[in-house]
Design a protein around this motif. Structure first.
Motif, PDB file in Angstrom:
ATOM      1  N   GLU A   8       0.815  -1.217   0.000  1.00 35.34           N
ATOM      2  CA  GLU A   8       0.000   0.000   0.000  1.00 35.34           C
ATOM      3  C   GLU A   8       0.846   1.262   0.000  1.00 35.34           C
ATOM      4  OE1 GLU A   8      -3.221   0.160  -0.536  1.00 35.34           O
ATOM      5  OE2 GLU A   8      -3.080  -2.019  -0.731  1.00 35.34           O
ATOM      6  N   PHE A   9       1.894   1.280   0.814  1.00 32.10           N
ATOM      7  CA  PHE A   9       2.712   2.490   0.902  1.00 32.10           C
ATOM      8  C   PHE A   9       3.543   2.718  -0.359  1.00 32.10           C
ATOM      9  CE2 PHE A   9       1.967   2.196   5.562  1.00 32.10           C
ATOM     10  CZ  PHE A   9       1.417   3.464   5.704  1.00 32.10           C
ATOM     11  N   ILE A  10       3.902   1.643  -1.033  1.00 31.19           N
ATOM     12  CA  ILE A  10       4.601   1.793  -2.322  1.00 31.19           C
ATOM     13  C   ILE A  10       3.663   2.454  -3.338  1.00 31.19           C
ATOM     14  CG2 ILE A  10       5.489   0.504  -4.317  1.00 31.19           C
ATOM     15  CD1 ILE A  10       6.692  -1.495  -2.284  1.00 31.19           C
ATOM     16  N   LYS A  11       2.396   1.998  -3.346  1.00 23.90           N
ATOM     17  CA  LYS A  11       1.404   2.589  -4.259  1.00 23.90           C
ATOM     18  C   LYS A  11       1.203   4.073  -3.959  1.00 23.90           C
ATOM     19  CE  LYS A  11      -1.436  -1.608  -4.783  1.00 23.90           C
ATOM     20  NZ  LYS A  11      -2.758  -2.199  -4.443  1.00 23.90           N
ATOM     21  N   LEU A  12       1.055   4.395  -2.665  1.00 27.76           N
ATOM     22  CA  LEU A  12       0.798   5.778  -2.271  1.00 27.76           C
ATOM     23  C   LEU A  12       1.985   6.685  -2.569  1.00 27.76           C
ATOM     24  CD1 LEU A  12      -1.017   5.239   1.154  1.00 27.76           C
ATOM     25  CD2 LEU A  12      -2.028   6.164  -0.922  1.00 27.76           C
ATOM     26  N   TRP A  13       3.186   6.195  -2.275  1.00 25.85           N
ATOM     27  CA  TRP A  13       4.365   7.034  -2.443  1.00 25.85           C
ATOM     28  C   TRP A  13       4.713   7.250  -3.914  1.00 25.85           C
ATOM     29  CZ3 TRP A  13       5.477  10.145   1.122  1.00 25.85           C
ATOM     30  CH2 TRP A  13       6.690  10.842   1.127  1.00 25.85           C
ATOM     31  N   ASN A  14       4.268   6.353  -4.769  1.00 22.62           N
ATOM     32  CA  ASN A  14       4.513   6.512  -6.203  1.00 22.62           C
ATOM     33  C   ASN A  14       3.448   7.363  -6.888  1.00 22.62           C
ATOM     34  OD1 ASN A  14       6.909   5.029  -6.299  1.00 22.62           O
ATOM     35  ND2 ASN A  14       5.835   3.079  -6.537  1.00 22.62           N
ATOM     36  N   ASN A  15       2.464   7.780  -6.119  1.00 20.39           N
ATOM     37  CA  ASN A  15       1.421   8.651  -6.646  1.00 20.39           C
ATOM     38  C   ASN A  15       1.700  10.077  -6.178  1.00 20.39           C
ATOM     39  OD1 ASN A  15      -1.259  10.153  -6.432  1.00 20.39           O
ATOM     40  ND2 ASN A  15      -1.916   8.332  -7.539  1.00 20.39           N
ATOM     41  N   ARG A  16       1.971  10.978  -7.105  1.00 12.32           N
ATOM     42  CA  ARG A  16       2.368  12.346  -6.750  1.00 12.32           C
ATOM     43  C   ARG A  16       1.314  13.084  -5.943  1.00 12.32           C
ATOM     44  NH1 ARG A  16       5.259  14.931 -12.165  1.00 12.32           N
ATOM     45  NH2 ARG A  16       7.062  13.506 -12.235  1.00 12.32           N
ATOM     46  N   ALA A  17       0.055  12.943  -6.366  1.00  7.00           N
ATOM     47  CA  ALA A  17      -1.020  13.657  -5.669  1.00  7.00           C
ATOM     48  C   ALA A  17      -1.148  13.175  -4.227  1.00  7.00           C
ATOM     49  CB  ALA A  17      -2.341  13.457  -6.413  1.00  7.00           C
ATOM     50  N   SER A  18      -1.115  11.855  -4.031  1.00  4.69           N
ATOM     51  CA  SER A  18      -1.230  11.299  -2.681  1.00  4.69           C
ATOM     52  C   SER A  18      -0.054  11.734  -1.812  1.00  4.69           C
ATOM     53  CB  SER A  18      -1.289   9.765  -2.742  1.00  4.69           C
ATOM     54  OG  SER A  18      -2.458   9.340  -3.403  1.00  4.69           O
ATOM     55  N   LYS A  19       1.141  11.701  -2.411  1.00  4.10           N
ATOM     56  CA  LYS A  19       2.340  12.101  -1.676  1.00  4.10           C
ATOM     57  C   LYS A  19       2.242  13.569  -1.231  1.00  4.10           C
ATOM     58  CE  LYS A  19       6.234  11.008  -3.639  1.00  4.10           C
ATOM     59  NZ  LYS A  19       7.465  11.080  -4.479  1.00  4.10           N
ATOM     60  N   ALA A  20       1.772  14.432  -2.133  1.00  3.85           N
ATOM     61  CA  ALA A  20       1.649  15.861  -1.827  1.00  3.85           C
ATOM     62  C   ALA A  20       0.619  16.095  -0.718  1.00  3.85           C
ATOM     63  CB  ALA A  20       1.251  16.635  -3.082  1.00  3.85           C
ATOM     64  N   LEU A  21      -0.499  15.364  -0.768  1.00  2.24           N
ATOM     65  CA  LEU A  21      -1.550  15.526   0.234  1.00  2.24           C
ATOM     66  C   LEU A  21      -1.094  15.036   1.611  1.00  2.24           C
ATOM     67  CD1 LEU A  21      -4.698  14.464  -1.810  1.00  2.24           C
ATOM     68  CD2 LEU A  21      -4.336  16.692  -0.745  1.00  2.24           C
ATOM     69  N   ILE A  22      -0.377  13.918   1.637  1.00  2.00           N
ATOM     70  CA  ILE A  22       0.108  13.377   2.907  1.00  2.00           C
ATOM     71  C   ILE A  22       1.109  14.337   3.556  1.00  2.00           C
ATOM     72  CG2 ILE A  22       1.473  11.526   3.964  1.00  2.00           C
ATOM     73  CD1 ILE A  22       0.252   9.640   1.840  1.00  2.00           C
ATOM     74  N   ILE A  23       2.036  14.862   2.742  1.00  2.00           N
ATOM     75  CA  ILE A  23       3.023  15.809   3.259  1.00  2.00           C
ATOM     76  C   ILE A  23       2.343  17.089   3.746  1.00  2.00           C
ATOM     77  CG2 ILE A  23       4.979  17.283   2.622  1.00  2.00           C
ATOM     78  CD1 ILE A  23       5.866  15.027   0.703  1.00  2.00           C
ATOM     79  N   SER A  24       1.367  17.577   2.960  1.00  2.00           N
ATOM     80  CA  SER A  24       0.629  18.790   3.330  1.00  2.00           C
ATOM     81  C   SER A  24      -0.125  18.593   4.642  1.00  2.00           C
ATOM     82  CB  SER A  24      -0.367  19.168   2.229  1.00  2.00           C
ATOM     83  OG  SER A  24       0.299  19.433   1.021  1.00  2.00           O
ATOM     84  N   TYR A  25      -0.684  17.405   4.808  1.00  2.00           N
ATOM     85  CA  TYR A  25      -1.437  17.097   6.030  1.00  2.00           C
ATOM     86  C   TYR A  25      -0.555  17.211   7.267  1.00  2.00           C
ATOM     87  CZ  TYR A  25      -3.749  14.084   9.503  1.00  2.00           C
ATOM     88  OH  TYR A  25      -4.295  13.566  10.652  1.00  2.00           O
ATOM     89  N   PHE A  26       0.630  16.619   7.219  1.00  2.35           N
ATOM     90  CA  PHE A  26       1.502  16.647   8.389  1.00  2.35           C
ATOM     91  C   PHE A  26       2.130  18.028   8.601  1.00  2.35           C
ATOM     92  CE2 PHE A  26       1.250  12.039   7.763  1.00  2.35           C
ATOM     93  CZ  PHE A  26       0.941  11.661   9.071  1.00  2.35           C
ATOM     94  N   ILE A  27       2.279  18.781   7.536  1.00  5.40           N
ATOM     95  CA  ILE A  27       2.730  20.175   7.688  1.00  5.40           C
ATOM     96  C   ILE A  27       1.651  20.984   8.417  1.00  5.40           C
ATOM     97  CG2 ILE A  27       3.205  22.331   6.441  1.00  5.40           C
ATOM     98  CD1 ILE A  27       4.640  20.648   4.320  1.00  5.40           C
ATOM     99  N   LEU A  28       0.391  20.730   8.060  1.00  4.93           N
ATOM    100  CA  LEU A  28      -0.717  21.428   8.717  1.00  4.93           C
ATOM    101  C   LEU A  28      -0.815  21.045  10.193  1.00  4.93           C
ATOM    102  CD1 LEU A  28      -3.525  21.324   6.000  1.00  4.93           C
ATOM    103  CD2 LEU A  28      -2.488  23.362   6.993  1.00  4.93           C
ATOM    104  N   LEU A  29      -0.554  19.773  10.506  1.00  6.03           N
ATOM    105  CA  LEU A  29      -0.572  19.357  11.907  1.00  6.03           C
ATOM    106  C   LEU A  29       0.501  20.099  12.702  1.00  6.03           C
ATOM    107  CD1 LEU A  29      -1.176  15.486  11.945  1.00  6.03           C
ATOM    108  CD2 LEU A  29      -2.821  17.344  11.995  1.00  6.03           C
ATOM    109  N   THR A  30       1.646  20.306  12.057  1.00  2.00           N
ATOM    110  CA  THR A  30       2.736  21.026  12.719  1.00  2.00           C
ATOM    111  C   THR A  30       2.397  22.508  12.864  1.00  2.00           C
ATOM    112  OG1 THR A  30       4.275  19.510  11.648  1.00  2.00           O
ATOM    113  CG2 THR A  30       5.228  21.446  12.678  1.00  2.00           C
TER     114      THR A  30
END
Length: 277
Positions: A8-30
């Motif tokens: 699952e994480f290989i699929k997510l990390w190879n998807n640019r949109a998913s990767k950008a959203l995940i990173i944005s989410y944790f930036i917002l938490l910070t």
């Protein structure tokens, strides 16, 4: 389980949109730490938000989990998109051909949901602990680690909400329609069912019925924390008002959300099992 998560994480990390959203989410938490920088200095009026007690232990656990729960929509988009991509890219069919059972497929998605929820909870715990140690007026160990049930409620809330999103992703197959359905259900649950039950059973009964519905039960896990602030309660008393809200995380509220989580995961498996892929 490790193998399923890796897939699952290989699929997510190879998807640019998913990767950008995940990173944005944790930036917002910070970014919740930026609240500490909010200051107003207008002549004799000086206001520093961090000095109003929002980062005091143990209140910070309630405040931060309530605020950061708002950002869960970012990961909701990732989850429904994750399922939409499975159908559009036909990876779901390929996974099944490669030997993954439908049960394992749903389990891999649920493990991803739990992983997102757990990492989010740990992240909020660390950020809140740092902010509390810097700004809190109370630093006794017994006070710092009291009311941690709000973190547990936050974790359960995320697991339940993301499981609902997973179910919608499998049901609808397209991310835009799944998110649209989520919004429509929120409106229907909060307005449609509320007034329907209200008309037949009265206002008080309608509120009790709503407590058993999916999104409302998740919302009940973390009640609004603002009226707990001393400054807010002080102002309320001056104008003759008084807050008598129940802020406690009750065990039966946890059970209701866990029940819905089980329903969504089983429903996801039942839909997948029934469909000819």
């Amino acid at each position: 389980m490790k193998r399923l998560l890796e897939i699952e994480f290989i699929k997510l990390w190879n998807n640019r949109a998913s990767k950008a959203l995940i990173i944005s989410y944790f930036i917002l938490l910070t970014s919740i730490a930026l609240i500490a920088a909010v200051k107003f200095d207008i002549g004799p009026i000086k206001f520093h938000l961090a000095e109003q007690g929002i980062f005091n232990f143990p209140y910070i656990w309630h405040f931060n989990t309530f605020i950061t729960a708002i950002f869960k929509l970012f990961l909701a988009i990732v989850i429904v998109s994750m399922m939409a991509n499975e159908y559009s890219n036909k990876t779901i069919k390929q996974n099944l051909i490669d030997g993954l059972s439908k049960k394992e497929f749903v389990l891999s998605k649920f493990l991803t949901v739990i992983s997102f929820s757990l990492v989010s909870t740990i992240f909020v715990f660390v950020v809140s602990l740092i902010l509390g140690l810097v700004y809190s007026d109370y630093n006794e160990i017994s006070i710092i680690f009291s009311e941690l049930e709000y973190l547990f409620a936050f974790f359960i809330k995320l697991v339940g909400f993301f499981s609902f999103c997973l179910f919608l992703g499998i049901l609808v197959k397209r991310s835009a329609f799944a998110l649209g359905f989520l919004i429509l259900w929120a409106i229907f649950e909060n307005l449609g069912i509320r007034f329907l039950v209200w008309g037949f059973m009265g206002k008080e009964a309608s509120e009790k019925v709503l407590d058993f519905l999916p999104l409302e039960s998740m919302s009940n896990l973390l009640k609004e924390p603002f009226s707990r602030l001393g400054a807010v309660q002080s102002v309320a008393k001056q104008i003759g008002e008084e807050f008598n809200m129940d802020y406690v995380v009750h065990w039966y509220e946890i059970l209701i959300v866990l029940f819905w989580t089980g329903c969504f995961i089983y429903g996801s498996y039942a839909l997948l099992k029934k469909r000819d892929l």
